[in-house]
Design a protein around this motif. Structure first.
Motif, mmCIF file in Angstrom:
data_model
loop_
_atom_site.group_PDB
_atom_site.id
_atom_site.type_symbol
_atom_site.label_atom_id
_atom_site.label_comp_id
_atom_site.label_asym_id
_atom_site.label_seq_id
_atom_site.Cartn_x
_atom_site.Cartn_y
_atom_site.Cartn_z
ATOM 1 N N VAL A 25 37.863 50.807 31.463
ATOM 2 C CA VAL A 25 39.101 50.039 31.530
ATOM 3 C C VAL A 25 40.181 50.792 30.756
ATOM 4 N N GLN A 30 41.206 39.715 31.139
ATOM 5 C CA GLN A 30 40.727 40.397 32.341
ATOM 6 C C GLN A 30 41.870 40.667 33.311
ATOM 7 N N ARG A 31 42.798 39.724 33.397
ATOM 8 C CA ARG A 31 43.934 39.922 34.303
ATOM 9 C C ARG A 31 44.852 41.029 33.791
ATOM 10 N N ARG A 90 43.198 44.307 34.535
ATOM 11 C CA ARG A 90 43.296 44.676 35.954
ATOM 12 C C ARG A 90 44.689 45.196 36.273
ATOM 13 N N THR A 127 44.971 48.737 34.990
ATOM 14 C CA THR A 127 44.301 49.690 35.870
ATOM 15 C C THR A 127 45.160 49.974 37.102
#
Length: 427
Positions: free
Chosen positions: A25, A396-397, A400, A403
């Motif tokens: 990540v 997590q959002r 993401r 990324t």
């Protein structure tokens, strides 16, 4: 060349990731351009997303991205200033001193920390570049800032905080002292126009992404031709042969398109020799998006960083949609790409849409009326503004989005380099 689609390029293998997660990540960052008065890139500011208590993890990640070259790739070897707490700067500053194109943004409060100031002065004497962010302060009202002014090479003034007269006075005073001046928080075009009359090295702010108000929109012949091409691509639903015929007479566009798809970025098993072949290989819808992309990259009268911003949005929209059921990533790509069309064309979006006749799902997102793609564009705008924090999103959002954003910047840089005929740095 490294695989620019790989998110792990952001951090070296084996080092800890942000929030203590593995290095698969990437570190959440945002690169914010500063442009000179010719609207060319002067430097990037690298803003790191961080949460309370993550300071040491942030430091480790930042140092890792410097030592493994990931940060250099992110800024394409250009000058860049890291916006991170000066308190986190390592005692051993060699990692920064060995990167002459990298500097650090300093906040005014460091002037009251005597041990930190001594360390910063040592770094400055050894050649480290510093920019003082004078946001929200009046330089002449604080004697403690004088030591900082003697140390830094640049000062960023807050154009939204200072009156036009005070901004002018500060800029002229700093310029006479031999300090380079950057105007920050320039968020509208009238302020931008005033800044052009000042002795500034660079201008930074949301003005770059905001359409310039015009009484009567006037499109040049080249822009009208570009809109007609985009309209034909949207309306005629061409197959591979028809797609090749549509751009057959535009030798420059065809050349750029084939140069890009045949670049090392895609690592194709064989060279594609025609637009028809490329449409068969990649699919007609994707190639239609590529033609739109290459057409927009041909607008050489617009700031390159504005064009890159449109490409980044396109890639981010596509990736966000690809993770949704019935997301229609190709249509989402168009939404992101066209989201800055009014700024690029210097004409209202509603006016441009009358020339394009897009499907309602796309046009509704572009005009703010809603639709399935509006939430995706809203997420991207929040990311650009640095508003996607733990108060508004789960970790997590955020990861993401980090990324997707890093992949989008690398893709946009590669595509723009191919379209403009400039070699993309790989070091």
């Amino acid at each position: 060349m490294s695989n620019l689609n790989a998110s792990t390029d952001a951090l070296p293998a084996g080092s800890p990731g942000f929030h203590g997660v593995p290095t698969s990540v990437p570190l959440p960052v945002l690169r914010v351009p500063m442009l000179d008065r010719e609207r060319q890139l002067f430097a990037y500011e690298i803003v790191f997303h961080r949460e309370p208590g993550d300071e040491q993890t942030l430091l480790q990640c930042v140092l890792s991205t410097i030592t493994d070259g990931a940060l250099t790739r992110l800024v394409r070897g250009n000058r860049a200033f890291l916006n991170m707490p000066a308190e986190l700067l390592p005692e051993d500053s060699d990692v920064l001193l060995h990167q002459p194109r990298l500097g650090v943004v300093l906040q005014p409060h460091v002037a009251t920390d005597a041990p930190l100031m001594r360390r910063l002065q040592q770094m400055a004497q050894r050649g480290c570049q510093f920019m003082l962010d004078a946001t929200g302060v009046d330089l002449e009202s604080s004697l403690s800032l004088e030591a900082l002014l003697q140390m830094v090479q640049l000062v960023r003034l807050d154009a939204s905080y200072l009156t036009p007269q005070r901004l002018k006075e500060h800029a002229e005073h700093l310029h006479l002292r031999g300090i380079q001046v950057v105007a920050g928080h320039v968020n509208d075009h009238p302020t931008y126009e005033r800044c052009l009359e000042l002795p500034l090295e660079a201008i930074q702010g949301r003005y770059l992404l905001i359409p310039q108000p015009v009484a009567v929109p006037v499109l040049t012949a080249n822009r009208l031709s570009m809109l007609r091409l985009m309209r034909v691509l949207q309306e005629s639903n061409p197959g591979p042969v028809e797609l090749g015929n549509i751009i057959r007479d535009d030798a420059v566009l065809s050349y750029k398109l084939l140069s890009c798809v045949n670049s090392a970025y895609f690592a194709l098993p064989r060279q594609l020799k025609s637009v028809q072949q490329a449409a068969i290989f990649f699919g007609v819808t994707r190639m239609r998006n590529w033609i739109d992309t290459m057409s927009m990259c041909g607008m050489d009268d617009r700031p390159p960083e504005l064009l890159r911003a449109a490409l980044i949005r396109a890639h981010m929209c596509e990736k966000l949609a690809s993770g949704m059921p019935n997301g229609h990533p190709e249509m989402a790509f168009t939404v992101g790409l066209f989201s800055l069309l009014d700024t690029l064309m210097c004409a209202p979006m509603e006016f441009l849409l009358t020339h394009l006749r897009l499907v309602p799902e796309i046009s509704d997102a572009l005009t703010g009326r809603g639709g399935p793609f509006a939430p995706l564009l809203k997420q991207i705008l929040a990311w650009e503004a640095g508003e996607l924090t733990s108060e508004h999103a789960m970790p997590q959002r955020i990861q993401r989005m980090a990324t997707i954003y890093l992949g989008a910047t690398q893709w946009a840089d590669q595509v723009y380099a191919s379209a403009s005929g400039k070699q993309q740095a790989t070091a």
